[in-house]
Design an enzyme around this catalytic site. Structure first.
Site, PDB file in Angstrom:
ATOM      1  N   HIS A  50      -7.246   1.603  -6.613  1.00 41.42           N
ATOM      2  CA  HIS A  50      -7.523   0.825  -5.395  1.00 41.42           C
ATOM      3  C   HIS A  50      -8.342  -0.423  -5.780  1.00 41.42           C
ATOM      4  O   HIS A  50      -9.518  -0.542  -5.444  1.00 41.42           O
ATOM      5  CB  HIS A  50      -8.298   1.686  -4.399  1.00 41.42           C
ATOM      6  CG  HIS A  50      -8.323   1.164  -3.003  1.00 41.42           C
ATOM      7  ND1 HIS A  50      -7.702  -0.012  -2.630  1.00 41.42           N
ATOM      8  CD2 HIS A  50      -8.922   1.645  -1.870  1.00 41.42           C
ATOM      9  CE1 HIS A  50      -7.900  -0.218  -1.329  1.00 41.42           C
ATOM     10  NE2 HIS A  50      -8.635   0.768  -0.858  1.00 41.42           N
ATOM     11  N   CYS A  80     -16.329   3.497   0.813  1.00 42.47           N
ATOM     12  CA  CYS A  80     -15.277   2.553   1.204  1.00 42.47           C
ATOM     13  C   CYS A  80     -14.731   2.806   2.611  1.00 42.47           C
ATOM     14  O   CYS A  80     -14.014   1.959   3.139  1.00 42.47           O
ATOM     15  CB  CYS A  80     -14.154   2.560   0.182  1.00 42.47           C
ATOM     16  SG  CYS A  80     -13.211   4.095   0.101  1.00 42.47           S
ATOM     17  N   ARG A 112     -14.004  -6.807   2.161  1.00 42.09           N
ATOM     18  CA  ARG A 112     -12.577  -6.686   1.865  1.00 42.09           C
ATOM     19  C   ARG A 112     -11.864  -7.979   2.258  1.00 42.09           C
ATOM     20  O   ARG A 112     -10.984  -8.463   1.543  1.00 42.09           O
ATOM     21  CB  ARG A 112     -11.978  -5.494   2.630  1.00 42.09           C
ATOM     22  CG  ARG A 112     -12.369  -4.126   2.119  1.00 42.09           C
ATOM     23  CD  ARG A 112     -11.716  -3.814   0.771  1.00 42.09           C
ATOM     24  NE  ARG A 112     -10.265  -3.821   0.868  1.00 42.09           N
ATOM     25  CZ  ARG A 112      -9.520  -2.785   1.301  1.00 42.09           C
ATOM     26  NH1 ARG A 112     -10.111  -1.659   1.670  1.00 42.09           N
ATOM     27  NH2 ARG A 112      -8.211  -2.874   1.341  1.00 42.09           N
ATOM     28  N   ARG A 172       0.888  -1.169   0.000  1.00 43.43           N
ATOM     29  CA  ARG A 172       0.000   0.000   0.000  1.00 43.43           C
ATOM     30  C   ARG A 172       0.921   1.213   0.000  1.00 43.43           C
ATOM     31  O   ARG A 172       1.626   1.473   0.985  1.00 43.43           O
ATOM     32  CB  ARG A 172      -0.890  -0.034   1.247  1.00 43.43           C
ATOM     33  CG  ARG A 172      -1.889   1.124   1.363  1.00 43.43           C
ATOM     34  CD  ARG A 172      -2.714   0.950   2.622  1.00 43.43           C
ATOM     35  NE  ARG A 172      -3.572   2.080   2.927  1.00 43.43           N
ATOM     36  CZ  ARG A 172      -4.845   2.192   2.570  1.00 43.43           C
ATOM     37  NH1 ARG A 172      -5.408   1.223   1.885  1.00 43.43           N
ATOM     38  NH2 ARG A 172      -5.553   3.259   2.897  1.00 43.43           N
ATOM     39  N   GLN A 183     -10.448  -2.781  -3.185  1.00 40.60           N
ATOM     40  CA  GLN A 183     -11.700  -2.212  -2.697  1.00 40.60           C
ATOM     41  C   GLN A 183     -12.838  -2.492  -3.672  1.00 40.60           C
ATOM     42  O   GLN A 183     -13.947  -2.843  -3.279  1.00 40.60           O
ATOM     43  CB  GLN A 183     -11.550  -0.707  -2.490  1.00 40.60           C
ATOM     44  CG  GLN A 183     -12.833  -0.017  -2.031  1.00 40.60           C
ATOM     45  CD  GLN A 183     -13.300  -0.506  -0.672  1.00 40.60           C
ATOM     46  OE1 GLN A 183     -12.548  -0.459   0.301  1.00 40.60           O
ATOM     47  NE2 GLN A 183     -14.533  -0.989  -0.592  1.00 40.60           N
ATOM     48  N   ASP A 223     -17.030   8.930  -1.699  1.00 42.27           N
ATOM     49  CA  ASP A 223     -15.771   8.739  -0.982  1.00 42.27           C
ATOM     50  C   ASP A 223     -15.408  10.061  -0.332  1.00 42.27           C
ATOM     51  O   ASP A 223     -15.968  11.120  -0.661  1.00 42.27           O
ATOM     52  CB  ASP A 223     -14.673   8.271  -1.937  1.00 42.27           C
ATOM     53  CG  ASP A 223     -13.475   7.675  -1.206  1.00 42.27           C
ATOM     54  OD1 ASP A 223     -13.519   7.545   0.035  1.00 42.27           O
ATOM     55  OD2 ASP A 223     -12.478   7.337  -1.882  1.00 42.27           O
TER      56      ASP A 223
END
Length: 308
Positions: A134, A266, A294, A107, A137, A225
């Site tokens: 991402h 998310c 996830r 990450r 996700q 988001d």
């Protein structure tokens, strides 16, 4: 080498296999005592390195728990632990880690760090997040939509606000899973033209609509988001808020979508900014199913990467 770097770089058939396997593993766990390992231990004897240059809650916990549930072990490393790309080149770090571990999840900020890690590693590399995309996700989001509403193919997904890294991966998924996507937000925050083009080239209808209410009409899924990054200066946050406020997801906006439209975020969320608590805690919200998924989606991704 089965790297999982981005959704559009992964075969559509493999993506479908991962979603189906994630759903099957989730179902299989429901009859087991909480905290019990999987019946099979596909990662037994495997060591997974989890590298975090960016702070994380869901990514760190879900990957760590997923590896342990499947019988493997994890080594969690921060960027400061490794001085990634500073005390040692990324290429050399990749070569060394490949002698110790069986799988690397990273990450990071710069997409180039991810791609260089994958280029020089002799083990699979998973994109846990970059500033540009991402994918893990969105695999969880597709799983979440389908367990609530059935196949996502042919559905209308509406992204509100900032065309950020999560939005980019949604565009990748639109092309690979066959759904349409509408972006609504200020022109300054439009998603990357390259990714819009990729989705359209796969046959997905991608629309840019400045009017949020019009964008959401007929939506099967509405997604928001956070408007700001933890690294943004206060003055930048205020400017972004002023520009993005018309795109807040509230009850009035959701009323323009289909009655059974789902809402996703998310997390972490800034409640009453990009979305109201009324929507986030409402009957159409599946934000905590997203968070749980996830775990299941990433377990399937890891199994695909390792071929187990």
């Amino acid at each position: 080498m089965n790297h999982f770097l981005d959704i559009h770089k992964t075969d559509a058939g493999a993506l479908r296999t991962m979603i189906d396997q994630a759903a099957a593993m989730k179902q299989a766990r429901r009859d087991r005592p909480k905290g019990a390992p999987d019946d099979t231990q596909p990662l037994a004897g495997h060591m997974v390195a989890l590298i975090f240059e960016k702070p994380s809650t869901r990514t760190r916990v879900s990957f760590d728990v997923g590896v342990r549930q499947m019988g493997g072990q994890t080594m969690v490393l921060s960027g400061s632990d490794m001085q990634l790309g500073h005390g040692e080149t990324i290429a050399d770090t990749a070569r060394v880690l490949s002698r110790y571990v069986d799988l690397i999840m990273i990450r990071t900020f710069d997409e180039a760090v991810l791609t260089e890690m994958a280029e020089y590693a002799d083990v699979p590399v998973i994109n846990g997040l970059t500033d540009r995309t991402h994918p893990c996700q969105i695999m969880a989001d597709v799983l979440t939509y389908e367990e609530h509403r059935g196949p996502i193919a042919g559905k209308k997904v509406v992204w509100t606000g900032d065309g950020n890294n999560v939005c980019s991966s949604f565009l990748h998924a639109a092309g690979q899973f066959g759904f349409d996507m509408t972006f609504t937000g200020p022109a300054q925050f439009d998603p990357e033209e390259e990714f819009v083009g990729l989705a359209r080239s796969k046959g997905s209808r991608v629309v840019i609509e400045r009017d949020a209410a019009r964008a959401v009409e007929g939506a099967d899924l509405v997604v928001a988001d956070t408007w700001v990054s933890m690294h943004d200066a206060q003055s930048a946050k205020e400017r972004r808020h002023n520009m993005l406020r018309p795109y807040q997801v509230n009850a009035e906006l959701m009323a323009h979508a289909k009655p059974d439209a789902l809402f996703m975020h998310c997390l972490p969320a800034h409640r009453e900014e990009e979305a109201t608590s009324e929507v986030m805690d409402g009957p159409n919200s599946v934000i905590f199913d997203e968070a749980e998924n996830r775990l299941h989606a990433q377990k399937a991704i890891m199994r695909w990467c390792l071929g187990v």
